[in-house]
Structure formats: structure tokens, C-alpha cells
Design an enzyme around this catalytic site. Structure first.
Site, PDB file in Angstrom:
ATOM      1  N   HIS A  91       0.693   4.093   4.208  1.00 16.01           N
ATOM      2  CA  HIS A  91      -0.023   4.825   3.162  1.00 16.01           C
ATOM      3  C   HIS A  91       0.428   6.287   3.136  1.00 16.01           C
ATOM      4  O   HIS A  91       0.752   6.836   2.079  1.00 16.01           O
ATOM      5  CB  HIS A  91      -1.531   4.786   3.426  1.00 16.01           C
ATOM      6  CG  HIS A  91      -2.123   3.413   3.312  1.00 16.01           C
ATOM      7  ND1 HIS A  91      -3.437   3.162   3.631  1.00 16.01           N
ATOM      8  CD2 HIS A  91      -1.592   2.231   2.939  1.00 16.01           C
ATOM      9  CE1 HIS A  91      -3.694   1.875   3.434  1.00 16.01           C
ATOM     10  NE2 HIS A  91      -2.580   1.294   3.029  1.00 16.01           N
TER      11      HIS A  91
ATOM     12  N   SER B  10       0.813  -1.213   0.000  1.00 20.29           N
ATOM     13  CA  SER B  10       0.000   0.000   0.000  1.00 20.29           C
ATOM     14  C   SER B  10       0.847   1.263   0.000  1.00 20.29           C
ATOM     15  O   SER B  10       0.477   2.262  -0.612  1.00 20.29           O
ATOM     16  CB  SER B  10      -0.935  -0.003   1.218  1.00 20.29           C
ATOM     17  OG  SER B  10      -1.726  -1.157   1.247  1.00 20.29           O
TER      18      SER B  10
END
Length: 388
Positions: free
Chosen positions: A248, A196
Site C-alpha cells: 500500500h 492494493s
């Protein structure tokens, strides 16, 4: 003063990507036929091609590599051997851990740690810095893998077609490393996995590419809304255990800065003048606009400082949660369905005949299992279920 029509040349630019972006392309121009009678000479339309279209192969290779790594991880996990109950038993050793232990349909925390998940204590105390890179090729479960790989195909292939495999490959890996650094500063006890961070790096790169190449986009709002939707979906997945929103954020910031460095395009005026005939050339224009150069320099400086400072702080064992007591909720929100404690569980065990007594060290829960000569992997699997 009258203009000589015989020397008039017009440069026409076509778009291969609809109305979204101005993209110069090259097409065949029909030859001019001699005029049978005196009159103005027809205008010559000269088509130009400057931006090369690449054949994407690196991003699909990344997708295949991530899928293979997930398959290997599930094979090593071997739920039927190491747990009392599994989801999708018909898959054999590829079956998933119980939902309460892993709601993403995936392996146990101990398996992920064995395969190279980000574990700050091992990075700092055992000098296993390679985990900052290996963790971006692992995933917490099927849902996590599908969300990342579908987004990677949609975003990554477009970027690789436009900018080539070298720039996109560097953007992916460096962003993943940046995401791991920020994750390591906040996730001090739990393990972290997932591509991610690298994926959000591509999203950040798309955003900075939109900003630095602002003039070539015709529909800026549509591009912006697309980015927002993809980011929102991945952030929603990030509140589950085994998925790290700090990765992220770190990956997005790294990719955002890298986009100003790798995804910069020359301004259209510079492209036009290299195709114009000498008699129609005007004052020379620089390849890049001033604001593009400023963003390039500022991004390089901020990126070097940020990555260096983050690495030094991580290796010194700095815990960023000391300065932000609520930030851990950005990574996982605990509910009655799952726990956010994804670190390997520790239990006290006592074997009496076929009776195995386990007591979780973290929550004090105890349970009795009827197992003859259990293996250490089975005990660890039972301990993980007991402590979650």
C-alpha cells in the site's frame, strides 16, 4: 478611451461536474439576429471545450481480470481435496480454507505461491522477477477482493474518464510494481498478494492531481476527505494476514509521484487564450505553471531513483527490517484469531497404514490424521492448518 462594443467577446466556462471542478465544455450558441434599431451589439458568449471525456473500458477490464484470477485461484486451491475442513462446503472445490488459516475467505498460502504470489526468496534466488507483477493480480480472499475492486471502480473510472486509459493504465501497473518492491524489502519470509499497491497508486495519483491542478477545484476539502476515508478503509484491511500494507505504502508513493507526471493539466489562462480573438489577446501565457513544471521534473527524478534503488536492493537480498525492527506490524497485527505467518508451512510426516502423523517444523505441534494414501496436496493443506 471608449471600448468598441461591437468587438466585445466574453468566454464563458461551464462545469459538467457540479461545483467540484471547473471543466470547460462546448454547447451550441444561438445565432445573433440583426438588431432592428441602432444600439449596442449583444455580447457573444463563446463556449469552449478543451478537456476530453474518455469512455472508460480499461478499469472495468482490470476488475474483470482480477475476479477471473480469483476464481481460477480458488479452483486450483480445491479445499475439499487438500484440507480436512472447509468453509462453504456447498461451493465444492471453490470453498474456502478454514478461518484460522485464512480469515479473508480465500485460498491457502501454498496455492497463492503457486499462482504467482510475491515470494522474495524465489525472486532473489530463483530469478523469478515476474512475481513483482503477477502478485498484483491475486487476492487473499473474498473480503480483500471486494474491498479492492469496489475502490478501484470508484476511483479508477473517474480517472480514466478524465485522463484516458494510457495514463491510468501506466499509473496502475507502475504503482503496483513500486508497491511490490517495497513489500519485497520488508516481507522477507511471508508471501504477499493483492492489487492494493496499484489501487493505492491511483489514490496517490488523485492526491497529486489535486495538488498540481489546485486552482480548478472549488471544493478541495470534500475531495481530500474522500481520499482519507478510502485510504483508512484499505489500511484497516491491511492489518490482516495475506494483505500487505508495505505494498500500500509503496504503491501510494509511486502513484503520488506519477500523478505529477501523468495527471497534469494546462493552466486555465493558456486554455482561454487559444480561444480568444487576436484583438483581445494579451501577453501569451505558458501552458503549465512554474510550480507544475518543477513538480514534474522532481517527480520523474525521484521516481527513477526510487524504483532503481529499490530493485537493486531487493535483488541483492537487502532486508529492510534490519533498520526498522517494528515496521512488520504495519503489515499484519497477530491476534488469537489468526497468525501472521503466511509463508508455506513445512512438516515432518510419517504414514503408518491409514494413520498419518504430522509435526510442524516451525511450532513443534503434532497431530494424527486417519487418511488412506493421502496426496501431497492434502498433506500440505493439513500442515498449513497445523502450523497456523
Amino acid at each position: 478611451m471608449a471600448r468598441d462594443p461591437s468587438s466585445s467577446i466574453e468566454i464563458r466556462v461551464l462545469s459538467k461536474r457540479g461545483s467540484n471542478v471547473i471543466h470547460p465544455v462546448e454547447v451550441d450558441t444561438p445565432p445573433l439576429l440583426p438588431s432592428p434599431s441602432p444600439g449596442p451589439v449583444p455580447v457573444v458568449y463563446r463556449e469552449i471545450k478543451h478537456f476530453k471525456k474518455w469512455v472508460p473500458w480499461l478499469i472495468p477490464s482490470f476488475v474483470v481480470a482480477n475476479i477471473i484470477m480469483f476464481g481460477i485461484t480458488m479452483y486450483v486451491n480445491n479445499c475439499p481435496k487438500n484440507s480436512i475442513s472447509c468453509i462453504a462446503d456447498f461451493l465444492g472445490r471453490f470453498s474456502f480454507q478454514p478461518f484460522k488459516e485464512n480469515p479473508l475467505l480465500g485460498p491457502s498460502s501454498s496455492t497463492l505461491q503457486k499462482m504467482g504470489a510475491l515470494d522474495v526468496s524465489r525472486v532473489v534466488d530463483r530469478h523469478q522477477g515476474w512475481r513483482l507483477i503477477t502478485c498484483i493480480w491475486l487476492h487473499g480472499g473474498v473480503f480483500h477482493l471486494l474491498a479492492n475492486m469496489l475502490s478501484l471502480l470508484v476511483i479508477g473510472i473517474r480517472l480514466e474518464q478524465e485522463f484516458g486509459f494510457v495514463k491510468v493504465g501506466l499509473l496502475y501497473v507502475i504503482s503496483g510494481f513500486g508497491g511490490s518492491l517495497l513489500s519485497g524489502l520488508f516481507i522477507q519470509e511471508n508471501i504477499s498478494v493483492g492489487a492494493s499497491g496499484a489501487l493505492f497508486g491511483l489514490l496517490g495519483g488523485m492526491l497529486s492531481e489535486l495538488i498540481t491542478n489546485w486552482s480548478i477545484y472549488a471544493n478541495k476539502l470534500a475531495a481530500f476527505l474522500t481520499l482519507v476515508i478510502i485510504i483508512a478503509i484499505n489500511l484497516a484491511v491491511g492489518i490482516l494476514p495475506h494483505v500487505d500494507n508495505f505494498a500500500h505504502i509503496g504503491g501510494f508513493l509511486s502513484g503520488f509521484l506519477l500523478g505529477f507526471v501523468f495527471l497534469i493539466r494546462p493552466q486555465f489562462g493558456w486554455v482561454s487564450q487559444i480561444y480568444a480573438s487576436p484583438e483581445h489577446s494579451t501577453s501569451p501565457k505558458p501552458k503549465f505553471k512554474t510550480y507544475q513544471c518543477i513538480l514534474w521534473v522532481a517527480s520523474v527524478i525521484l521516481l527513477i531513483i526510487g524504483l532503481t534503488l529499490g530493485l537493486v536492493m531487493l535483488l541483492r537480498g537487502v532486508d529492510a527490517n534490519d533498520r526498522c525492527s517494528w515496521c512488520h506490524y504495519l503489515s499484519c497485527v497477530p491476534t488469537s484469531k489468526w497468525s501472521c505467518k503466511t509463508e508455506p508451512a513445512y512438516c515432518l510426516s510419517n504414514q503408518i497404514g491409514n494413520q498419518l502423523n504430522l509435526t510442524c517444523s516451525s511450532n513443534g505441534k503434532s497431530s494424527i490424521y486417519l487418511l488412506a494414501d493421502p496426496t501431497s496436496s492434502q498433506i500440505q493443506g493439513l500442515c498449513s492448518q497445523l502450523c497456523n
